[in-house]
Design a protein around this motif. Structure first.
Motif, PDB file in Angstrom:
ATOM      1  N   MET A   2      31.144  29.366 -32.519  1.00 25.06           N
ATOM      2  CA  MET A   2      30.336  28.481 -32.936  1.00 25.06           C
ATOM      3  C   MET A   2      29.257  28.180 -31.895  1.00 25.06           C
ATOM      4  N   GLU A   3      27.989  28.007 -32.534  1.00 25.15           N
ATOM      5  CA  GLU A   3      26.874  27.833 -31.668  1.00 25.15           C
ATOM      6  C   GLU A   3      26.569  26.546 -30.868  1.00 25.15           C
ATOM      7  N   LYS A   4      25.885  26.576 -29.874  1.00 27.17           N
ATOM      8  CA  LYS A   4      25.515  25.359 -29.416  1.00 27.17           C
ATOM      9  C   LYS A   4      24.335  24.864 -29.544  1.00 27.17           C
ATOM     10  N   TRP A   5      23.857  23.548 -29.543  1.00 30.11           N
ATOM     11  CA  TRP A   5      22.832  23.214 -30.107  1.00 30.11           C
ATOM     12  C   TRP A   5      22.144  22.335 -29.062  1.00 30.11           C
ATOM     13  N   LYS A   6      20.668  22.471 -28.576  1.00 31.27           N
ATOM     14  CA  LYS A   6      20.160  21.410 -27.714  1.00 31.27           C
ATOM     15  C   LYS A   6      19.115  20.415 -28.137  1.00 31.27           C
ATOM     16  N   CYS A   7      19.491  19.438 -27.620  1.00 28.28           N
ATOM     17  CA  CYS A   7      18.557  18.081 -28.076  1.00 28.28           C
ATOM     18  C   CYS A   7      16.941  18.566 -27.179  1.00 28.28           C
ATOM     19  N   THR A   8      15.968  18.588 -28.200  1.00 32.47           N
ATOM     20  CA  THR A   8      14.725  19.028 -27.441  1.00 32.47           C
ATOM     21  C   THR A   8      14.072  17.812 -26.957  1.00 32.47           C
TER      22      THR A   8
END
Length: 52
Positions: free
Chosen positions: A1-7
């Motif tokens: 599963m991919e990680k997601w970053k808060c912009t």
């Protein structure tokens, strides 16, 4: 599963960890987070995240 970053603040949502402080179990993919889930650091919505 991919990680997601808060912009907005740089927080990284890691599906392997989830967000247990906010009731999100480990192994919950970003796509399966509730629509009203927000960044636990800055409160930004899911639309402020980008896949990394």
């Amino acid at each position: 599963m991919e990680k997601w970053k808060c912009t907005a603040c740089g927080f990284v949502y890691d599906p392997a960890v989830g967000d247990p402080d906010n009731g999100i179990a480990p192994e919950t993919s970003f796509e399966n987070l509730p629509e009203d889930w927000v960044c636990p650091v800055c409160g930004a919505g899911k639309d402020a995240f980008e896949q990394i």
